[in-house]
Motif scaffolding. Structure first.
Motif, PDB file in Angstrom:
ATOM      1  N   LEU A 110     -42.469 -22.486 -76.318  1.00  9.98           N
ATOM      2  CA  LEU A 110     -42.217 -22.057 -77.495  1.00  9.98           C
ATOM      3  C   LEU A 110     -41.380 -22.412 -78.889  1.00  9.98           C
ATOM      4  O   LEU A 110     -41.452 -22.486 -80.185  1.00  9.98           O
ATOM      5  CB  LEU A 110     -41.973 -20.389 -77.235  1.00  9.98           C
ATOM      6  CG  LEU A 110     -41.938 -19.854 -76.161  1.00  9.98           C
ATOM      7  CD1 LEU A 110     -41.846 -18.862 -75.591  1.00  9.98           C
ATOM      8  CD2 LEU A 110     -43.643 -19.156 -76.682  1.00  9.98           C
ATOM      9  N   SER A 111     -40.552 -23.369 -78.488  1.00 10.16           N
ATOM     10  CA  SER A 111     -39.464 -24.346 -79.380  1.00 10.16           C
ATOM     11  C   SER A 111     -40.497 -24.819 -80.212  1.00 10.16           C
ATOM     12  O   SER A 111     -39.807 -25.199 -81.364  1.00 10.16           O
ATOM     13  CB  SER A 111     -38.774 -24.826 -78.086  1.00 10.16           C
ATOM     14  OG  SER A 111     -37.912 -25.581 -79.361  1.00 10.16           O
ATOM     15  N   TYR A 112     -41.595 -25.781 -79.611  1.00  5.83           N
ATOM     16  CA  TYR A 112     -42.971 -26.463 -80.508  1.00  5.83           C
ATOM     17  C   TYR A 112     -42.811 -26.024 -81.181  1.00  5.83           C
ATOM     18  O   TYR A 112     -43.160 -26.204 -82.744  1.00  5.83           O
ATOM     19  CB  TYR A 112     -43.201 -26.865 -79.271  1.00  5.83           C
ATOM     20  CG  TYR A 112     -44.498 -27.820 -80.403  1.00  5.83           C
ATOM     21  CD1 TYR A 112     -44.436 -29.644 -80.976  1.00  5.83           C
ATOM     22  CD2 TYR A 112     -45.756 -27.432 -80.397  1.00  5.83           C
ATOM     23  CE1 TYR A 112     -44.805 -30.557 -81.261  1.00  5.83           C
ATOM     24  CE2 TYR A 112     -46.648 -28.154 -81.351  1.00  5.83           C
ATOM     25  CZ  TYR A 112     -46.142 -29.490 -81.142  1.00  5.83           C
ATOM     26  OH  TYR A 112     -47.142 -30.405 -82.217  1.00  5.83           O
ATOM     27  N   GLN A 113     -43.004 -24.491 -81.367  1.00  7.74           N
ATOM     28  CA  GLN A 113     -44.143 -23.851 -82.715  1.00  7.74           C
ATOM     29  C   GLN A 113     -43.369 -24.068 -83.724  1.00  7.74           C
ATOM     30  O   GLN A 113     -44.090 -23.649 -84.778  1.00  7.74           O
ATOM     31  CB  GLN A 113     -44.428 -22.122 -81.623  1.00  7.74           C
ATOM     32  CG  GLN A 113     -45.668 -22.183 -80.884  1.00  7.74           C
ATOM     33  CD  GLN A 113     -45.647 -20.720 -80.222  1.00  7.74           C
ATOM     34  OE1 GLN A 113     -45.006 -20.461 -80.637  1.00  7.74           O
ATOM     35  NE2 GLN A 113     -46.388 -21.552 -79.011  1.00  7.74           N
ATOM     36  N   LYS A 114     -41.610 -23.574 -83.494  1.00 13.15           N
ATOM     37  CA  LYS A 114     -40.778 -23.407 -84.515  1.00 13.15           C
ATOM     38  C   LYS A 114     -40.120 -24.783 -85.379  1.00 13.15           C
ATOM     39  O   LYS A 114     -39.901 -24.263 -85.774  1.00 13.15           O
ATOM     40  CB  LYS A 114     -39.325 -22.131 -84.070  1.00 13.15           C
ATOM     41  CG  LYS A 114     -40.307 -21.086 -83.647  1.00 13.15           C
ATOM     42  CD  LYS A 114     -39.060 -20.104 -82.652  1.00 13.15           C
ATOM     43  CE  LYS A 114     -40.228 -18.812 -83.044  1.00 13.15           C
ATOM     44  NZ  LYS A 114     -38.987 -17.515 -82.158  1.00 13.15           N
ATOM     45  N   ILE A 115     -39.760 -25.530 -84.601  1.00 16.11           N
ATOM     46  CA  ILE A 115     -38.809 -26.762 -84.093  1.00 16.11           C
ATOM     47  C   ILE A 115     -39.736 -27.765 -84.462  1.00 16.11           C
ATOM     48  O   ILE A 115     -39.459 -29.191 -84.416  1.00 16.11           O
ATOM     49  CB  ILE A 115     -38.149 -27.208 -83.560  1.00 16.11           C
ATOM     50  CG1 ILE A 115     -37.968 -26.974 -82.470  1.00 16.11           C
ATOM     51  CG2 ILE A 115     -37.124 -26.367 -84.666  1.00 16.11           C
ATOM     52  CD1 ILE A 115     -36.642 -28.295 -81.655  1.00 16.11           C
ATOM     53  N   GLY A 116     -41.198 -27.683 -83.850  1.00 13.97           N
ATOM     54  CA  GLY A 116     -41.755 -28.809 -84.061  1.00 13.97           C
ATOM     55  C   GLY A 116     -41.816 -30.114 -82.814  1.00 13.97           C
ATOM     56  O   GLY A 116     -40.979 -29.362 -82.043  1.00 13.97           O
ATOM     57  N   SER A 117     -41.784 -31.128 -83.350  1.00 15.24           N
ATOM     58  CA  SER A 117     -41.815 -32.381 -82.069  1.00 15.24           C
ATOM     59  C   SER A 117     -39.955 -32.532 -81.337  1.00 15.24           C
ATOM     60  O   SER A 117     -39.638 -32.698 -80.497  1.00 15.24           O
ATOM     61  CB  SER A 117     -42.035 -33.715 -82.622  1.00 15.24           C
ATOM     62  OG  SER A 117     -42.322 -34.326 -83.444  1.00 15.24           O
ATOM     63  N   SER A 122     -34.900 -31.303 -75.591  1.00 13.50           N
ATOM     64  CA  SER A 122     -34.517 -30.292 -75.098  1.00 13.50           C
ATOM     65  C   SER A 122     -34.648 -30.190 -73.223  1.00 13.50           C
ATOM     66  O   SER A 122     -35.893 -30.648 -73.592  1.00 13.50           O
ATOM     67  CB  SER A 122     -35.514 -28.644 -75.864  1.00 13.50           C
ATOM     68  OG  SER A 122     -34.618 -27.960 -74.265  1.00 13.50           O
ATOM     69  N   ARG A 123     -33.279 -30.208 -72.914  1.00 13.32           N
ATOM     70  CA  ARG A 123     -34.029 -30.214 -71.665  1.00 13.32           C
ATOM     71  C   ARG A 123     -33.528 -28.823 -71.079  1.00 13.32           C
ATOM     72  O   ARG A 123     -33.070 -28.598 -69.562  1.00 13.32           O
ATOM     73  CB  ARG A 123     -32.422 -31.143 -71.027  1.00 13.32           C
ATOM     74  CG  ARG A 123     -32.774 -32.509 -71.738  1.00 13.32           C
ATOM     75  CD  ARG A 123     -32.154 -34.225 -70.682  1.00 13.32           C
ATOM     76  NE  ARG A 123     -31.267 -33.854 -71.098  1.00 13.32           N
ATOM     77  CZ  ARG A 123     -29.937 -33.756 -69.179  1.00 13.32           C
ATOM     78  NH1 ARG A 123     -30.561 -34.153 -69.011  1.00 13.32           N
ATOM     79  NH2 ARG A 123     -28.317 -33.511 -70.267  1.00 13.32           N
ATOM     80  N   ALA A 124     -33.195 -27.605 -71.171  1.00 18.90           N
ATOM     81  CA  ALA A 124     -33.742 -26.611 -71.661  1.00 18.90           C
ATOM     82  C   ALA A 124     -33.657 -26.767 -69.382  1.00 18.90           C
ATOM     83  O   ALA A 124     -35.061 -27.036 -69.082  1.00 18.90           O
ATOM     84  CB  ALA A 124     -34.137 -25.353 -71.932  1.00 18.90           C
ATOM     85  N   THR A 125     -33.310 -25.754 -68.542  1.00 15.60           N
ATOM     86  CA  THR A 125     -33.314 -26.281 -67.326  1.00 15.60           C
ATOM     87  C   THR A 125     -32.710 -24.425 -66.946  1.00 15.60           C
ATOM     88  O   THR A 125     -32.314 -23.863 -67.445  1.00 15.60           O
ATOM     89  CB  THR A 125     -32.711 -27.099 -66.273  1.00 15.60           C
ATOM     90  OG1 THR A 125     -33.174 -27.001 -64.671  1.00 15.60           O
ATOM     91  CG2 THR A 125     -31.201 -26.975 -66.719  1.00 15.60           C
ATOM     92  N   ALA A 126     -33.697 -24.075 -65.180  1.00 14.69           N
ATOM     93  CA  ALA A 126     -34.085 -23.108 -64.504  1.00 14.69           C
ATOM     94  C   ALA A 126     -33.825 -23.010 -63.016  1.00 14.69           C
ATOM     95  O   ALA A 126     -34.137 -23.937 -62.435  1.00 14.69           O
ATOM     96  CB  ALA A 126     -34.321 -21.911 -65.250  1.00 14.69           C
ATOM     97  N   GLY A 127     -32.971 -22.415 -62.189  1.00 14.16           N
ATOM     98  CA  GLY A 127     -33.085 -22.497 -61.085  1.00 14.16           C
ATOM     99  C   GLY A 127     -32.385 -20.818 -60.319  1.00 14.16           C
ATOM    100  O   GLY A 127     -32.203 -20.549 -61.204  1.00 14.16           O
ATOM    101  N   VAL A 128     -32.427 -21.409 -59.110  1.00 17.52           N
ATOM    102  CA  VAL A 128     -31.640 -20.764 -57.992  1.00 17.52           C
ATOM    103  C   VAL A 128     -30.507 -20.664 -57.035  1.00 17.52           C
ATOM    104  O   VAL A 128     -31.302 -22.018 -57.015  1.00 17.52           O
ATOM    105  CB  VAL A 128     -32.973 -19.359 -57.295  1.00 17.52           C
ATOM    106  CG1 VAL A 128     -32.499 -18.184 -56.455  1.00 17.52           C
ATOM    107  CG2 VAL A 128     -33.910 -18.927 -57.778  1.00 17.52           C
TER     108      VAL A 128
END
Length: 177
Positions: A110-117, A122-128
């Motif tokens: 999604l970010s690529y569509q706004k800020i390109g390469s 970004s190292r956005a991450t998620a877990g439980v």
């Protein structure tokens, strides 16, 4: 992908963590964006902290929140870049029982569509961990808006179809039984 209004909205208790060596509460625009959005959508702010980018301190805070049965979700902002001080992903990975790799993948798409390469940094991450969802997003205001508006808003809404994080939350601790 729509809301099923025959299902109830279930408010979640969400903690917000800002990772920054320079910001205080008054300057924390990104954290405030997340607070404003979660409250606008009917969730509850369970706690809010600002910590310096120190991996042991972040791990301690995450574990404290994961041990609190009143906190369903933790969202952090900041510390996800590539510089020597950016350690949020490493801290989160020490706490995860299970990663959610699709979150970071979707965020970057999604970010690529706004800020390109530039999104490659970004190292956005998620877990439980311990039945608590953990999400780490970049520290920019735009990144916080994108993460909430394009991913978290629907995944943290029990009415979102075909599936969402809320409906599986009761089963996150099944391995503990």
């Amino acid at each position: 992908m729509a809301l099923d209004h025959d299902r109830p909205f279930i408010p979640l208790n969400i903690a917000i963590l800002t990772v920054s060596d320079t910001r205080g509460l008054a300057e924390d625009k990104s954290g405030q964006i997340l607070v404003d959005r979660l409250e606008k959508d009917g969730h509850l702010l369970a706690d809010r902290k600002i910590l310096k980018d120190d991996i042991p301190d972040i791990v301690t805070q995450l574990n404290e929140w994961c041990d609190n049965p009143e906190i369903d979700v933790v969202i952090s902002t900041g510390g996800t870049g590539l510089t020597g001080r950016d350690g949020t992903p490493e801290a989160f990975e020490q706490v995860y029982e299970k990663p959610i790799p699709g979150f970071g993948e979707l965020f970057r798409m999604l970010s690529y569509q706004k800020i390109g390469s530039s999104t490659i940094q970004s190292r956005a991450t998620a877990g439980v961990a311990k039945g608590t969802y953990l999400f780490a997003v970049p520290g920019s205001s735009g990144a916080c808006k994108d993460a909430w508006d394009d991913i978290l808003q629907t995944q943290l809404d029990n009415r979102h179809r075909p599936c969402n994080f809320v409906e599986i939350a009761p089963r996150l601790r099944e391995h503990e039984k």
